[in-house]
Every structure is written in structure tokens, then in C-alpha cells.
Motif scaffolding. Sequence first.
Motif, mmCIF file in Angstrom:
data_model
loop_
_atom_site.group_PDB
_atom_site.id
_atom_site.type_symbol
_atom_site.label_atom_id
_atom_site.label_comp_id
_atom_site.label_asym_id
_atom_site.label_seq_id
_atom_site.Cartn_x
_atom_site.Cartn_y
_atom_site.Cartn_z
ATOM 1 N N GLY A 1 0.789 -1.227 0.000
ATOM 2 C CA GLY A 1 0.000 0.000 0.000
ATOM 3 C C GLY A 1 0.817 1.270 0.000
ATOM 4 N N ALA B 1 -4.950 1.805 -2.252
ATOM 5 C CA ALA B 1 -5.716 0.633 -1.827
ATOM 6 C C ALA B 1 -6.679 0.258 -2.942
ATOM 7 C CB ALA B 1 -6.482 0.917 -0.539
ATOM 8 N N THR C 1 -3.255 -1.711 3.709
ATOM 9 C CA THR C 1 -2.783 -0.344 3.502
ATOM 10 C C THR C 1 -2.868 0.472 4.788
ATOM 11 O OG1 THR C 1 -3.363 -0.345 1.150
ATOM 12 C CG2 THR C 1 -3.232 1.798 2.239
#
Length: 552
Positions: free
Chosen positions: A442, A458, A479
Motif C-alpha cells: 500500500g 488501496a 494499507t
Amino acid sequence: MTFVITRPCCNDASCVSVCPVNCIHPTPEEPEFRTAEMLYIDPETCIDCGACVDACPVGAIFPDDELAEEDEPYLRLNADYYLDHEVDAGEPKPVRTPKLPEGEVHVAVVGAGPAAFYATEELVRHPSVHVDMFDRLPTPYGLVRAGVAPDHSATKSVERTFSSTARKKNFQYCLGVTVGEDITHDELTERYHAVVYASGASTDKRLGVDGESLPGSVAATDFVAWYNGHPDHADDAFDFSSARAVIVGNGNVALDVARILLTDPDDLASTDIAEHALDALRSSAVREVVILGRRSIADGAYTNSEFLSMRLVDGVDVVIDADDLELGDELARQVSEGSVDSTIGSKVRLAREYADHGAQGADKRFVFRYLTAPTRILGEDRVTGVRVVRNTFDADAGRIVPTEETSDIATGLVIRSIGYRGVAVDGLPFDDAAGVVPNDAGRVVGDDGVHVPGHYVAGWLKRGASGGIGTNRFCGQETASSLIADIIAGSLPAPTGSRDDVAGLLASRGVEPIDSTGWAAIDKAERDAGRASGRPRRKIVTVDGLRAAAGG
């Protein structure tokens, strides 16, 4: 008695965390979770506590003695998973919330779909983390609102999870704002400690064949947005004068489109389908939908639950020619021996059942054709047909290859449903070949291979256009975990400005963001209008209409 997970399963794994005996798999910690069609309850270890029933956001879990007749195949699907997956039963690992340093952290989340919300859900667990969620539309929920088929109302119930997150005191909406136009990437990074992009994959993939641009050749992305009331597509028009439509693609979206084309409009009238789509479908002449798959049934990208649901459409036969179910020698051997993965084995078994059952004389029909690929869209002024080639297995090459056998399918409507694709975001690096922003769990990775501080992605923009709601939960949480770790490590850059002046900046440009109160007003207006006609909601399909309902 045991519990059984059925078709609406969204894979968000809420049930996994509450199960006291770890009998629901795959879990987010297991490799299979990222690609799983759904989750499965082990009938041998389930202790009938019912905790999963209360936790399921889409109402997909039932006692085995209360299953509706159409859901009984899920008994076997749940049990089959454990025939070729060894799992350990035991206490789930406790979830520990890390302690953050003192001081407020301001995060901008760009996008309001599932991945954005699942990342936000993790972030706002920490009172010191404040999230402003931006989206260019006046409405949240992304593809849950504009992508999930209207006849899958249970799946849309996941919105309750999102609305719970949006009620947190450290969250606010900033809807109707286009990042990159109304406010720039640089202006966000100046005002927030971190920016999370979860804006999805907004364009469709092309077939790359002659005739693809003819009128009557359309993208499933556009068609789905049209019947779901997306403001960008409210004025689109589709020609349903042909008795046959052809869909190219073998994923869940292809099956959604097929169902919408052939479901009785009176049945759709009880859903949240857009009113303009319902009116157009009432006059449709389409009676047959042919669904083309370039590869074999074993490679079908749709889930078994979606495949099962096709036989539940009233007045529509499911037709498969047994000759189209060729598997190739090695896979055929594995299926015969029962050594193939249960998901593939179940898909093959279901297809063979459809083939054996045959047409039953219904007025409409779904026709599945495998090992069949389009080579040309036919027509001069508009689509009149599709030329296809028969594919076969090449054992020496280890792949599927075209034969010399071609044929034409007459149709006036061709819908390509071969996937979505991400587009570049100003200010972020982009891998054009993969259609994603390069990242590490992420964290955005620059061209120099180094993390870009304060920049995160994301969802489909992070991993590509694959996976559903459950996959987005794992993705969003991953993330968020990276961002939280960076807060603890003190590696986020300090803003040079203040998020408090975002509203003033937008106002100076004539942009009025829609906040939580505005969205609540839109939601109420749509639900009230739907209630008057026995529907869950009646969508407002123009930006002006949505802003008016919001009170702007």
C-alpha cells in the motif's frame, strides 16, 4: 446442525473474527483468501454457536436445516472445500490495536468504495486519526452502489458496515469533489499527513478486434453503470431490438449483465435498478443471451455461487452443449480422479449438470459457449453479428490455441466484459502495463524504488482490477496497517498547511462539498421515493438532482 455460507457471501471475513473454533476458512492470514470465491464453514468443526450469523454483514449464513431449496447446493460447496484444504481448528488470534503517539493525524482518502472504507475503518479506530473522504460523485460506496447488480440486494447490505464507519466523530465526507480538478494532489499533500488513493479502475479493457467501435458494440462497464443509475451514464441508450445479445467474457459481471437482460422487468421493479433502465428493458426484444468464454469451463472467472444463480432466473433456460466442456487430457484426468481443486471441480460439475438438464422449453435462455473467441464484430453501420473461432487445447504448447473452425452469430448487441483497468493519477507513479500504482503493501513506491512518504493506495488501483468486496477488505486493511506503522515510526511528513482551509479553498472555486448531512438527505430522499413504490430506493441519477436532494 451446522451453519452454511450461501450465495451473498461478500468475503469480508467479519465472521472469521468471531468464530470461537476457527471453523471458517480461508482466513485473511491464509494464502487462499486473496483469490477465494467465498468463505466456507467446516461442517466437522462447527459448534453451532451462531456467532457468525450475527456478524455477517450481508445475511449469507443459515442453519443447514433452514436452507431454502435453491441454497441447498451450498451444503456440498462448503463441505467440498475441506476435501482438499487442510486447516487447523483452534482459537483465532486476538486482534491488538497498536497505541499511537500523541497528536492528531489528518488523512485524506480519495475514493468512497469498499477498499476506501475498509482502510478508513481501520484508521478511525484510533481517535487521533481524522479522515476526510473525497469522491467526485455526490454519493459514496463506489461499485457497491454503481456496480453490484440490482437483483443482488443482499450484497448491497454491506453498506451498513460502511455507514457505521462514516458515523465516527473523526470521519467526514467531502463528496462531489474531483481530486485533480477541484483540488490538486499537491494541495492535498500540503494539508494532510497522508493521502490514500482508492479510486478504483474506471476504464474497460478492449477486445482488439475489427468492428469493435460499431454502434451496438458496448462495454459492460458502461452498461452496468447505466442500469445502476450512475450519473455519468444516465443518458446512455442501448438497442434491445435484436432477439439475441452476445456477451464476451466469463466473469461475474458478464453473468450480472446476462441476468439483467433476461430477468422479467416486473421482478426487477422490486429492486433499486435505475428507472430509465427499467423502462427500456420493458420493451426489450432480447430472448437469448450467448456468453462467450475464450478458454474452458475450468477457467471461468465467475464464482460458483453466481453460476448457480443463473438457474434461479424465472422463465429462462440455461443451455450448455456437452461438447463445449472439453477440459484437456490432464485436467480431465484430475477431475475424474477428484484430485483437482474443489472450486474448479464444483464448476465443472455444475456445468455438466446444466448440460445434462438441457433446455426445458422456456421462452428465454442463457447459452454458455466455452473455447470460443470473437475474431471480428460484423456490420457496416452498426453491429449485425460476431465472428468467432473455436479454440482447442495444445498439449505440446501447454496452452489454448485457435482452430480453423469459425462461425458467425447473428446479433445486434455485443457487450464486452473482459475486465476493468486503472488509469494514472496525477502526482503518482503508474505502471501502465499492469494498470496499477507501484506499491509495497500500500505504500507508493517511486520510480527510484523508494517509498514516497505519506502516499498510499488501496483497492484496484493498488493490485489491479480483481477480487470482490472481501478482497478489498484485506487490501484496505493492509494499507491502513502500513499507514499506522508509519505513524508509529514517525515517518509521515508534517503538513505545511491546514486541512481546515480545504472548505474555503473549494468555495473559492465554486465547489460546494457534500458532507455527511448532505449524503443523509440524499439517502432519505431516495429511500422515501422507493418506499412509495415498494422498492428499497429510487435512485436520483443526475448530479444536479443529487445536489438538490442534499440541500445544496
